[in-house]
Design a protein around this motif. Structure first.
Motif, PDB file in Angstrom:
ATOM      1  N   GLN A   1      -2.559  -8.103  14.922  1.00 19.36           N
ATOM      2  CA  GLN A   1      -2.981  -7.339  13.749  1.00 19.36           C
ATOM      3  C   GLN A   1      -1.824  -6.670  13.002  1.00 19.36           C
ATOM      4  OE1 GLN A   1      -6.166  -5.071  15.402  1.00 19.36           O
ATOM      5  NE2 GLN A   1      -7.721  -6.332  14.426  1.00 19.36           N
ATOM      6  N   PRO A   2      -0.978  -5.885  13.689  1.00 19.48           N
ATOM      7  CA  PRO A   2       0.098  -5.231  12.929  1.00 19.48           C
ATOM      8  C   PRO A   2       0.996  -6.234  12.214  1.00 19.48           C
ATOM      9  CG  PRO A   2       0.001  -4.393  15.170  1.00 19.48           C
ATOM     10  CD  PRO A   2      -0.955  -5.546  15.083  1.00 19.48           C
ATOM     11  N   LEU A   3       1.192  -7.403  12.804  1.00 22.73           N
ATOM     12  CA  LEU A   3       2.046  -8.409  12.168  1.00 22.73           C
ATOM     13  C   LEU A   3       1.450  -8.839  10.836  1.00 22.73           C
ATOM     14  CD1 LEU A   3       3.135 -10.728  15.119  1.00 22.73           C
ATOM     15  CD2 LEU A   3       4.567  -9.173  13.823  1.00 22.73           C
ATOM     16  N   GLN A   4       0.139  -9.018  10.804  1.00 20.60           N
ATOM     17  CA  GLN A   4      -0.507  -9.434   9.555  1.00 20.60           C
ATOM     18  C   GLN A   4      -0.523  -8.278   8.560  1.00 20.60           C
ATOM     19  OE1 GLN A   4      -4.213 -10.712  11.165  1.00 20.60           O
ATOM     20  NE2 GLN A   4      -3.553 -12.809  11.456  1.00 20.60           N
ATOM     21  N   LYS A   5      -0.715  -7.062   9.046  1.00 20.52           N
ATOM     22  CA  LYS A   5      -0.840  -5.913   8.155  1.00 20.52           C
ATOM     23  C   LYS A   5       0.501  -5.473   7.595  1.00 20.52           C
ATOM     24  CE  LYS A   5      -5.111  -3.839   9.774  1.00 20.52           C
ATOM     25  NZ  LYS A   5      -5.690  -2.755  10.570  1.00 20.52           N
ATOM     26  N   LYS A   6       1.557  -5.587   8.403  1.00 21.53           N
ATOM     27  CA  LYS A   6       2.856  -5.030   7.996  1.00 21.53           C
ATOM     28  C   LYS A   6       3.330  -5.453   6.609  1.00 21.53           C
ATOM     29  CE  LYS A   6       5.551  -3.113  11.710  1.00 21.53           C
ATOM     30  NZ  LYS A   6       6.344  -3.410  12.864  1.00 21.53           N
ATOM     31  N   PRO A   7       3.300  -6.748   6.269  1.00 20.17           N
ATOM     32  CA  PRO A   7       3.818  -7.108   4.943  1.00 20.17           C
ATOM     33  C   PRO A   7       3.111  -6.370   3.813  1.00 20.17           C
ATOM     34  CG  PRO A   7       3.349  -9.073   6.239  1.00 20.17           C
ATOM     35  CD  PRO A   7       2.873  -7.898   7.031  1.00 20.17           C
ATOM     36  N   ARG A   8       1.808  -6.097   3.995  1.00 17.09           N
ATOM     37  CA  ARG A   8       1.061  -5.411   2.947  1.00 17.09           C
ATOM     38  C   ARG A   8       1.414  -3.940   2.892  1.00 17.09           C
ATOM     39  NH1 ARG A   8      -4.378  -7.608   4.626  1.00 17.09           N
ATOM     40  NH2 ARG A   8      -3.940  -9.810   4.424  1.00 17.09           N
ATOM     41  N   GLN A   9       1.809  -3.364   4.028  1.00 14.10           N
ATOM     42  CA  GLN A   9       2.103  -1.935   4.065  1.00 14.10           C
ATOM     43  C   GLN A   9       3.468  -1.612   3.478  1.00 14.10           C
ATOM     44  OE1 GLN A   9       1.485  -0.973   8.153  1.00 14.10           O
ATOM     45  NE2 GLN A   9      -0.692  -0.601   7.904  1.00 14.10           N
ATOM     46  N   THR A  10       4.386  -2.586   3.477  1.00 13.98           N
ATOM     47  CA  THR A  10       5.757  -2.293   3.052  1.00 13.98           C
ATOM     48  C   THR A  10       5.842  -1.571   1.709  1.00 13.98           C
ATOM     49  OG1 THR A  10       5.839  -4.709   2.998  1.00 13.98           O
ATOM     50  CG2 THR A  10       7.548  -3.596   4.263  1.00 13.98           C
ATOM     51  N   PRO A  11       5.054  -1.978   0.662  1.00 17.04           N
ATOM     52  CA  PRO A  11       5.174  -1.168  -0.543  1.00 17.04           C
ATOM     53  C   PRO A  11       4.572   0.208  -0.315  1.00 17.04           C
ATOM     54  CG  PRO A  11       3.556  -2.906  -0.868  1.00 17.04           C
ATOM     55  CD  PRO A  11       4.163  -3.104   0.479  1.00 17.04           C
ATOM     56  N   THR A  12       5.386   1.106   0.237  1.00 18.36           N
ATOM     57  CA  THR A  12       4.921   2.467   0.472  1.00 18.36           C
ATOM     58  C   THR A  12       4.703   3.134  -0.879  1.00 18.36           C
ATOM     59  OG1 THR A  12       7.249   3.046   0.647  1.00 18.36           O
ATOM     60  CG2 THR A  12       6.029   2.835   2.715  1.00 18.36           C
ATOM     61  N   ARG A  13       3.974   4.224  -0.867  1.00 21.16           N
ATOM     62  CA  ARG A  13       3.685   4.923  -2.124  1.00 21.16           C
ATOM     63  C   ARG A  13       4.982   5.407  -2.740  1.00 21.16           C
ATOM     64  NH1 ARG A  13      -1.235   9.033  -2.049  1.00 21.16           N
ATOM     65  NH2 ARG A  13      -2.284   7.858  -3.672  1.00 21.16           N
ATOM     66  N   LEU A  14       5.031   5.325  -4.042  1.00 20.22           N
ATOM     67  CA  LEU A  14       6.228   5.784  -4.745  1.00 20.22           C
ATOM     68  C   LEU A  14       6.287   7.307  -4.704  1.00 20.22           C
ATOM     69  CD1 LEU A  14       6.028   3.475  -7.881  1.00 20.22           C
ATOM     70  CD2 LEU A  14       7.755   3.353  -6.107  1.00 20.22           C
ATOM     71  N   PRO A  15       7.492   7.864  -4.671  1.00 19.94           N
ATOM     72  CA  PRO A  15       7.613   9.332  -4.679  1.00 19.94           C
ATOM     73  C   PRO A  15       6.951   9.940  -5.911  1.00 19.94           C
ATOM     74  CG  PRO A  15       9.751   8.291  -4.312  1.00 19.94           C
ATOM     75  CD  PRO A  15       8.775   7.196  -4.608  1.00 19.94           C
ATOM     76  N   LYS A  16       6.506  11.188  -5.762  1.00 17.55           N
ATOM     77  CA  LYS A  16       5.711  11.820  -6.821  1.00 17.55           C
ATOM     78  C   LYS A  16       6.453  11.858  -8.156  1.00 17.55           C
ATOM     79  CE  LYS A  16       2.118  15.089  -7.406  1.00 17.55           C
ATOM     80  NZ  LYS A  16       2.086  16.436  -7.930  1.00 17.55           N
ATOM     81  N   HIS A  17       7.750  12.190  -8.142  1.00 14.52           N
ATOM     82  CA  HIS A  17       8.474  12.311  -9.417  1.00 14.52           C
ATOM     83  C   HIS A  17       8.504  10.973 -10.164  1.00 14.52           C
ATOM     84  CE1 HIS A  17      11.701  11.028  -6.658  1.00 14.52           C
ATOM     85  NE2 HIS A  17      12.272  10.482  -7.725  1.00 14.52           N
ATOM     86  N   ILE A  18       8.488   9.867  -9.403  1.00 17.64           N
ATOM     87  CA  ILE A  18       8.483   8.547 -10.046  1.00 17.64           C
ATOM     88  C   ILE A  18       7.102   8.260 -10.640  1.00 17.64           C
ATOM     89  CG2 ILE A  18       8.694   6.059  -9.648  1.00 17.64           C
ATOM     90  CD1 ILE A  18      10.919   6.683  -7.650  1.00 17.64           C
ATOM     91  N   THR A  19       6.046   8.551  -9.868  1.00 22.54           N
ATOM     92  CA  THR A  19       4.708   8.282 -10.398  1.00 22.54           C
ATOM     93  C   THR A  19       4.424   9.187 -11.595  1.00 22.54           C
ATOM     94  OG1 THR A  19       3.759   9.704  -8.689  1.00 22.54           O
ATOM     95  CG2 THR A  19       3.671   7.342  -8.296  1.00 22.54           C
ATOM     96  N   GLU A  20       4.932  10.426 -11.550  1.00 22.49           N
ATOM     97  CA  GLU A  20       4.744  11.333 -12.694  1.00 22.49           C
ATOM     98  C   GLU A  20       5.412  10.748 -13.939  1.00 22.49           C
ATOM     99  OE1 GLU A  20       2.820  14.064 -12.844  1.00 22.49           O
ATOM    100  OE2 GLU A  20       2.260  13.573 -10.780  1.00 22.49           O
ATOM    101  N   TYR A  21       6.608  10.237 -13.748  1.00 21.14           N
ATOM    102  CA  TYR A  21       7.372   9.623 -14.846  1.00 21.14           C
ATOM    103  C   TYR A  21       6.587   8.447 -15.433  1.00 21.14           C
ATOM    104  CZ  TYR A  21      11.117   6.832 -17.012  1.00 21.14           C
ATOM    105  OH  TYR A  21      11.886   6.074 -17.871  1.00 21.14           O
ATOM    106  N   LEU A  22       6.094   7.577 -14.540  1.00 24.47           N
ATOM    107  CA  LEU A  22       5.372   6.382 -14.987  1.00 24.47           C
ATOM    108  C   LEU A  22       4.030   6.752 -15.625  1.00 24.47           C
ATOM    109  CD1 LEU A  22       6.162   4.074 -11.926  1.00 24.47           C
ATOM    110  CD2 LEU A  22       7.169   3.916 -14.199  1.00 24.47           C
ATOM    111  N   LYS A  23       3.355   7.751 -15.044  1.00 26.29           N
ATOM    112  CA  LYS A  23       2.081   8.197 -15.622  1.00 26.29           C
ATOM    113  C   LYS A  23       2.309   8.760 -17.021  1.00 26.29           C
ATOM    114  CE  LYS A  23      -0.364   9.298 -11.353  1.00 26.29           C
ATOM    115  NZ  LYS A  23      -0.784  10.397 -10.467  1.00 26.29           N
ATOM    116  N   HIS A  24       3.385   9.505 -17.171  1.00 28.54           N
ATOM    117  CA  HIS A  24       3.707  10.080 -18.479  1.00 28.54           C
ATOM    118  C   HIS A  24       3.914   8.950 -19.497  1.00 28.54           C
ATOM    119  CE1 HIS A  24       5.350  12.684 -21.540  1.00 28.54           C
ATOM    120  NE2 HIS A  24       6.375  11.864 -21.656  1.00 28.54           N
ATOM    121  N   TRP A  25       4.634   7.919 -19.067  1.00 28.95           N
ATOM    122  CA  TRP A  25       4.854   6.775 -19.966  1.00 28.95           C
ATOM    123  C   TRP A  25       3.504   6.161 -20.357  1.00 28.95           C
ATOM    124  CZ3 TRP A  25       3.776   1.746 -20.725  1.00 28.95           C
ATOM    125  CH2 TRP A  25       4.507   1.102 -21.730  1.00 28.95           C
ATOM    126  N   MET A  26       2.656   5.966 -19.331  1.00 27.02           N
ATOM    127  CA  MET A  26       1.329   5.385 -19.576  1.00 27.02           C
ATOM    128  C   MET A  26       0.548   6.221 -20.585  1.00 27.02           C
ATOM    129  SD  MET A  26      -0.014   2.678 -18.205  1.00 27.02           S
ATOM    130  CE  MET A  26       0.309   1.482 -16.961  1.00 27.02           C
TER     131      MET A  26
END
Length: 111
Positions: free
Chosen positions: A32-57
């Motif tokens: 199970q972890p082997l199959q799940k790991k590739p999907r988990q790698t994109p960890t959540r972006l840091p808040k300051h980055i998401t704030e920046y991108l949300k502002h652009w949006m």
């Protein structure tokens, strides 16, 4: 060598019996972890980055498709790579457009 030889096959068969049960228990857990790991790698972006991108949006809500130049600036400002930027934009474009449409509908209903 003769007294040593008969012991070897007996030992291997007994140990084999014990081990046969264990790997079966471990296999589903290990797989199970082997199959799940590739999907988990994109960890959540840091808040300051998401704030920046949300502002652009929010400021480009009517046409949330950045130009090449804008994307380069966004990657430079946030430090994220092109793939993650594109994935974030694609995912959030749908969310934002839906939210804005819902807000507009609510405003229309209120009036």
């Amino acid at each position: 060598t003769t007294p040593y030889y008969p012991h070897a096959p007996i030992k291997s068969t007994t140990t084999h019996h014990h081990h046969h049960h264990r790997p079966h228990h471990h296999q589903p857990i290990k797989k199970q972890p082997l199959q799940k790991k590739p999907r988990q790698t994109p960890t959540r972006l840091p808040k300051h980055i998401t704030e920046y991108l949300k502002h652009w949006m929010n400021t480009h809500i009517h046409y949330p498709y950045p130009t090449e130049r804008e994307k380069e600036c966004m990657m430079y400002d946030t430090g994220i790579d092109r793939r993650r930027l594109d994935v974030w934009l694609r995912n959030n474009r749908n969310r934002y457009v839906k939210k804005v449409k819902q807000r507009q509908q609510q405003q229309c209903q209120q009036q």
